[in-house]
Write a protein that holds these residues in place. Structure first.
Motif, PDB file in Angstrom:
ATOM      1  N   LEU A  46     -10.502  13.133  24.493  1.00 13.40           N
ATOM      2  CA  LEU A  46     -11.666  13.708  23.797  1.00 13.40           C
ATOM      3  C   LEU A  46     -12.856  12.749  23.804  1.00 13.40           C
ATOM      4  CD1 LEU A  46      -9.885  15.250  20.671  1.00 13.40           C
ATOM      5  CD2 LEU A  46     -10.954  16.512  22.549  1.00 13.40           C
ATOM      6  N   ARG A  66      -6.616  22.959  24.948  1.00 16.04           N
ATOM      7  CA  ARG A  66      -8.049  22.792  25.203  1.00 16.04           C
ATOM      8  C   ARG A  66      -8.478  23.493  26.485  1.00 16.04           C
ATOM      9  NH1 ARG A  66      -7.756  16.607  24.655  1.00 16.04           N
ATOM     10  NH2 ARG A  66      -6.911  16.566  22.563  1.00 16.04           N
ATOM     11  N   ARG A  70     -12.092  17.458  27.522  1.00 17.38           N
ATOM     12  CA  ARG A  70     -12.944  16.493  26.827  1.00 17.38           C
ATOM     13  C   ARG A  70     -13.404  16.961  25.466  1.00 17.38           C
ATOM     14  NH1 ARG A  70     -15.955  13.456  31.501  1.00 17.38           N
ATOM     15  NH2 ARG A  70     -16.813  12.359  29.717  1.00 17.38           N
ATOM     16  N   LYS A  71     -13.191  18.260  25.145  1.00 16.56           N
ATOM     17  CA  LYS A  71     -13.750  18.823  23.908  1.00 16.56           C
ATOM     18  C   LYS A  71     -12.726  19.672  23.190  1.00 16.56           C
ATOM     19  CE  LYS A  71     -18.276  19.566  26.001  1.00 16.56           C
ATOM     20  NZ  LYS A  71     -19.030  20.630  26.646  1.00 16.56           N
ATOM     21  N   VAL A  72     -12.845  19.665  21.853  1.00 15.42           N
ATOM     22  CA  VAL A  72     -12.081  20.622  21.064  1.00 15.42           C
ATOM     23  C   VAL A  72     -12.668  22.010  21.338  1.00 15.42           C
ATOM     24  CG1 VAL A  72     -11.558  21.324  18.696  1.00 15.42           C
ATOM     25  CG2 VAL A  72     -11.602  18.886  19.309  1.00 15.42           C
TER      26      VAL A  72
END
Ligand code: HEM
Length: 236
Positions: free
Chosen positions: A16, A229, A233-235
């Motif tokens: 993340l 996910r 890299r992101k929620v």
């Protein structure tokens, strides 16, 4: 290891990016400018049964693993062992996660492949006493005492792209690249295990695969915990 060893367990917090809610783990002192490959992880990994595709031991990956919705820099800083630790510190770091000293030795065999940065090995190649002098000299050419911090050296001096038990043979000849590698064969309690794996490839490969499965079982998120996910890299 970075994917599993923090207190979260195996739920990929390290992938993340930082957000307004948390500082992630990519800037942890062990990972910063070091851990790479963030862009190539398959987002379907948690649902697909797979077998490690590289040459070497293989083991089944368990199904149903899900991704964390947060990350924690301070936990990453405290849970990942530093290559500057002494042997009892390394043993404690692994013991804190439920691993024996033998499993520390066998999982360190992962350092048969990959590379380390000059800034990580400088102290060892310029100041450690337990390093083969000609090996240290050869490393200094690409790792000066000042500058070149990001220059890379292979973790294994023999065949750095081939996975086998030769890591342990290099330790017997004082050619471990990391300070923490060489401590596994430095007159201490793990010497006998290094010697055993150096002469018994079959038990190394079997024990390595079993320890990898065990590491993969460090508190994974399953069921409805966490998420899958869409972008690593992101929620979501
Ligand atoms: C004994 C504790 C350990 C310490 C102190 C440690 C430390 C390190 C350090 C400092 C590097 C070099 C990073 C760099 O300079 O960019 C490294 C690389 C690496 N470590 Fe470890 N490590 C440990 C255990 C493990 C374990 C258990 C595994 C996996 C089972 C592992 C897998 C790797 C791999 C694959 C690399 C190469 C990464 C690359 O080439 O991009 N390490 N480790």
């Amino acid at each position: 290891m970075q994917y599993c060893f923090m207190s979260h367990g195996c739920d990929a917090p390290v992938l993340l990016d930082d957000t307004t809610n948390f500082i992630g783990e990519k800037t942890d002192s062990a990972n910063n400018n070091s851990l790479t490959g963030f862009d190539v992880v398959d987002t379907t990994k948690s649902q697909v049964e797979n077998v490690c595709p590289v040459v070497g031991p293989s083991w089944p990956l368990l199904l149903g693993r899900r991704d964390s919705t947060t990350a924690n820099l301070s936990v990453a800083n405290s849970d990942l062992p530093s290559p500057a630790l002494n042997l009892s510190g390394l043993i404690s770091a692994f013991s804190n996660k439920g691993f024996t000293a033998q499993e520390l030795v066998v999982l360190s065999g992962s350092h048969k492949i990959g590379e380390a940065k000059c800034r990580v090995i400088r102290q060892r190649i310029y100041h450690d006493a337990n390093i083969d002098p000609s090996y240290a000299t050869s490393l200094k050419s690409n790792c000066p005492s000042n500058g070149g911090d990001d220059n890379l050296a292979p973790l294994d001096v023999t065949t750095p792209t081939y996975f086998d038990n030769a890591y342990y043979t290099t330790l017997l000849s004082k050619k471990g690249l990391l300070h923490s590698d060489q401590l596994l064969f430095n007159g201490g309690s793990t010497d006998f295990q290094v010697g055993a794996y150096s002469s018994d490839s079959a038990s190394f490969l079997t024990d390595f695969a079993n320890a990898m499965v065990k590491m993969g079982n460090l508190s994974p998120l399953t069921g409805t915990s966490g998420q899958i996910r869409e972008n690593c890299r992101k929620v979501n």
